[in-house]
Every structure is written in structure tokens, then in C-alpha cells.
Design a protein around this motif. Structure first.
Motif, short mmCIF file in Angstrom:
data_model
loop_
_atom_site.label_atom_id
_atom_site.label_comp_id
_atom_site.label_asym_id
_atom_site.label_seq_id
_atom_site.Cartn_x
_atom_site.Cartn_y
_atom_site.Cartn_z
N ILE A 193 0.85 -1.20 0.00
CA ILE A 193 0.00 0.00 0.00
C ILE A 193 0.89 1.26 0.00
CG2 ILE A 193 -1.64 1.36 1.42
CD1 ILE A 193 -3.07 -1.04 0.35
N LEU A 232 1.70 4.26 -2.81
CA LEU A 232 1.64 5.70 -2.55
C LEU A 232 2.92 6.42 -3.00
CD1 LEU A 232 -0.15 5.81 0.92
CD2 LEU A 232 -1.07 6.51 -1.28
N LEU A 257 -1.57 -0.40 11.69
CA LEU A 257 -2.13 -1.20 10.60
C LEU A 257 -1.62 -2.64 10.65
CD1 LEU A 257 -1.96 1.33 7.61
CD2 LEU A 257 -4.00 0.56 8.81
N LEU A 301 -6.12 -9.89 12.39
CA LEU A 301 -7.14 -10.42 11.49
C LEU A 301 -6.67 -11.72 10.83
CD1 LEU A 301 -8.57 -7.28 9.64
CD2 LEU A 301 -9.64 -8.64 11.41
N MET A 348 -6.82 -14.51 13.28
CA MET A 348 -8.24 -14.85 13.46
C MET A 348 -8.72 -15.75 12.31
SD MET A 348 -10.74 -11.73 14.25
CE MET A 348 -12.49 -11.82 14.22
N ILE A 399 -10.10 -19.62 12.49
CA ILE A 399 -11.40 -20.02 11.95
C ILE A 399 -11.23 -21.23 11.01
CG2 ILE A 399 -13.25 -19.29 10.37
CD1 ILE A 399 -12.99 -16.48 11.62
N VAL A 408 -6.20 6.45 -0.18
CA VAL A 408 -5.70 5.07 -0.18
C VAL A 408 -5.65 4.50 1.25
CG1 VAL A 408 -3.68 3.62 -0.67
CG2 VAL A 408 -4.43 5.28 -2.36
N VAL A 409 -5.13 5.30 2.20
CA VAL A 409 -5.06 4.83 3.59
C VAL A 409 -6.47 4.56 4.12
CG1 VAL A 409 -4.43 5.49 5.96
CG2 VAL A 409 -2.83 5.91 4.10
N TYR A 443 -7.96 1.42 2.65
CA TYR A 443 -7.36 0.22 3.24
C TYR A 443 -7.97 -0.07 4.62
CZ TYR A 443 -3.83 -3.07 4.88
OH TYR A 443 -3.19 -4.19 5.38
N VAL A 444 -8.14 0.99 5.42
CA VAL A 444 -8.74 0.81 6.75
C VAL A 444 -10.18 0.29 6.61
CG1 VAL A 444 -9.51 2.04 8.84
CG2 VAL A 444 -7.26 2.51 7.88
N MET A 488 -10.16 -3.36 5.79
CA MET A 488 -9.84 -4.15 6.99
C MET A 488 -11.07 -4.30 7.88
SD MET A 488 -6.12 -2.80 8.11
CE MET A 488 -5.60 -3.99 9.31
N LYS A 496 -13.37 -6.84 6.42
CA LYS A 496 -12.84 -8.19 6.65
C LYS A 496 -13.13 -8.62 8.10
CE LYS A 496 -8.63 -10.79 5.91
NZ LYS A 496 -7.23 -10.72 5.57
N GLN A 497 -12.96 -7.69 9.02
CA GLN A 497 -13.21 -8.00 10.44
C GLN A 497 -14.67 -8.40 10.65
OE1 GLN A 497 -11.99 -4.92 13.12
NE2 GLN A 497 -11.96 -6.31 14.84
N ARG A 521 -16.67 -9.70 8.39
CA ARG A 521 -16.87 -11.00 7.75
C ARG A 521 -16.38 -12.12 8.67
NH1 ARG A 521 -13.47 -13.97 4.70
NH2 ARG A 521 -11.98 -12.28 4.44
N LEU A 522 -15.21 -11.94 9.27
CA LEU A 522 -14.65 -12.95 10.17
C LEU A 522 -15.52 -13.11 11.41
CD1 LEU A 522 -10.83 -12.17 9.89
CD2 LEU A 522 -12.04 -14.11 8.93
N GLN A 523 -16.05 -11.98 11.92
CA GLN A 523 -16.92 -12.05 13.10
C GLN A 523 -18.18 -12.87 12.79
OE1 GLN A 523 -15.87 -10.80 16.15
NE2 GLN A 523 -17.57 -12.12 16.74
#
Lengths: 227, 50
Positions: A89, A93, A203, A210, A213, A217, B17-18, B21-22, B25, B28-29, B31-33
Motif C-alpha cells: 500500500i 503511494l 495497521l 485479522l 483470526m 477459523i 488510499v489509507v 485500506y482501513v 480491513m 474483513k473484520q 466477515r470474520l466475526q
């Protein structure tokens, strides 16, 4: 997530926010405009820290990949992958902000000089790292192959860093180490580097969490199917 | 203020972009939960049946 992790993440988030606000204040208010390049030179204060973080990210991937191949512990693979993802990422940039800065200063968006070309190669190497992991038949195979790329691919990082000193390039040399910055400029750069480093840590911590995790799973699913 | 557009473009790209990305994430969190909740439910069901 336990209480200690929540506290650590809250501290990182708070610290990152304060540093980023300070960095923005210093870039747009505190630091004087550079005489020759004008206002566009202020891209430097984010372009350089972002490049620094990408080097740091790939270094962490390198170390974590070695530790994964040695100990075969999933946590090292999670750290390596999360760090490589953040590295990609941030390299993206670098490759976007570089040409935006180059156009008004050099008159061109891109040139195939050593620094720019090796930076693009670096981005491609770690993009391949992420692709190999994703396309692997099973996660452990992806982790193993990824770790090898994470170790071998790191060779390009010192090459990228040294290009401006080894070859004649369009890209400026590392003026930071040559005393080419005034005190306010150097101070602003240091604060920006600190802000982006904290953002990187935040990050990677989240990303590695994640990935662990996800692995748990997968393991639980497998165990339940096996019952 | 010459070249201000380039400066704004660079900083906008960085934050976009940052932020993207957050957000990815976070997705995704979530989805996993959801997967963890499903596993928990199925484990509870197995326990009840046995």
C-alpha cells in the motif's frame, strides 16, 4: 481481543492521531516554503516518510518470514503477510506521489532511471508475494512460498536505497543525510516519519490480528468437519 | 501558490488510499466475526444434540 490489546491499540490510535495532526500543521503552516521548487516541495514531507515506512514494512516481512520458516509458528506468518500488505500500500503511494511531484519539478511524470525502476520492481516483487499466497492450493503452502519471496525479495530494498548514490539518476540524492535541510524542514520531516511509523504499527497490529483470526477459523472449521 | 493542484492531488491520494485500506480491513473484520458467530452456533447445536 483482551483488555491489554485494546489499551495498546487505543494508545497507538491516540498517539497516531496526535502525531498526524502535528505533521499536517507543520507541513502546511509551520515549515517555510522551499525557495526553488515552491509549494509543491511540501509533497516531500509525506513522500519520504511513506517510502521509509515501505522499507520498514519489507524489513519486518523479511525478519518475520525467516522466523516463520525457522519456528513454523502461524503468528510470524501473520506478521509477515500483514507487513507486506501495508508495504505494498505504501509503495503504491510512493509510486503515485512521486510522479505527481515529478511533473511540476522535472516536467515529466515518469522516467526509467535507476531509483524509479527499482522502486517499481520492489512493488512488483511484493505484489507477487501477495498473489502467491492468495493463489496457493493450501494456506500453509502459500505461507511457505510467501516466506521465501519475503526473504529473497528484500534484496531489492537496499538496492532501491543506494541507487541514487551508485548511479546518476534524475531522482535527487538522499539530502537528509547530507545536511541539505534547514532545522524546521528536518523537524517537520522527523514528525511526519514518526506519524507514519505509528500508522504503520497500528495497521500491522490490526492486520496480523485479522490474519491470526482467519487461521483460527480455518482450523476450527477443519476440526468440526473432522468430528 | 503555483502548482497547488499537484500538492492537493498528492495529499488527497495518500488519505484516500489509507482510508480505503482501513475500510477494507473493517469489512474483513465484520466477515470474520460473522464466521465466528456461525461456528459458535454450530458448536452449540452439536453440544445440544449429543
Amino acid at each position: 481481543m483482551n483488555g491489554r490489546h485494546t489499551l495498546r491499540n487505543s494508545i497507538l490510535l491516540g498517539l497516531g492521531f496526535v502525531l498526524m495532526m502535528a505533521a499536517l500543521f507543520m507541513v502546511f503552516v509551520y515549515v517555510p516554503t522551499e525557495k526553488h521548487s515552491g509549494i509543491v516541495q511540501r509533497i516531500f514531507y509525506f513522500h519520504v516518510p511513506v517510502a521509509w515506512v515501505s522499507f520498514l514494512a519489507f524489513f519486518v516481512t523479511f525478519i518475520a518470514s525467516i522466523l516463520y520458516l525457522w519456528k513454523r509458528e502461524i503468528k510470524w506468518d501473520a506478521v509477515a503477510c500483514a507487513s507486506a500488505e501495508v508495504g505494498v500500500i505504501f509503495t503504491t503511494l510512493v509510486l503515485i506521489t512521486g510522479p505527481i511531484w515529478a511533473k511540476p519539478t522535472w516536467g515529466i511524470w515518469w522516467t526509467w532511471d535507476a531509483r524509479l525502476t527499482t522502486s517499481l520492481v520492489l512493488w512488483l516483487i511484493y505484489l507477487a508475494y501477495l498473489l502467491v499466497r492468495r493463489l496457493a492450493n493450501e494456506p500453509t503452502q502459500g505461507a511457505r512460498h510467501g516466506a521465501v519471496i519475503g526473504i529473497v525479495g528484500f534484496i531489492d530494498v537496499p538496492i532501491v536505497f543506494l541507487t541514487v548514490n551508485l548511479w546518476r539518476t534524475q531522482h535527487p540524492t538522499t539530502i537528509v543525510f547530507e545536511g541539505g535541510l534547514t532545522t524546521p524542514m528536518l523537524l517537520t520531516l522527523v514528525v511526519c516519519i514518526a506519524a507514519f511509523t505509528v500508522l504503520y504499527i497500528l495497521l500491522v497490529v490490526q492486520g496480523a490480528g485479522l490474519k491470526s483470526m482467519e487461521a483460527n477459523i480455518r482450523y476450527l472449521k477443519g476440526a468440526m468437519q473432522g468430528e | 501558490m503555483e502548482n497547488l493542484g499537484y500538492l492537493l492531488a498528492a495529499y488527497t491520494v495518500i488519505w484516500a488510499v489509507v482510508f480505503g485500506y482501513v475500510l477494507a480491513m473493517q469489512r474483513k473484520q465484520r466477515r470474520l466475526q460473522r464466521q465466528i458467530d456461525l461456528l459458535q452456533k454450530s458448536a452449540d447445536q452439536t453440544k445440544t444434540n449429543s
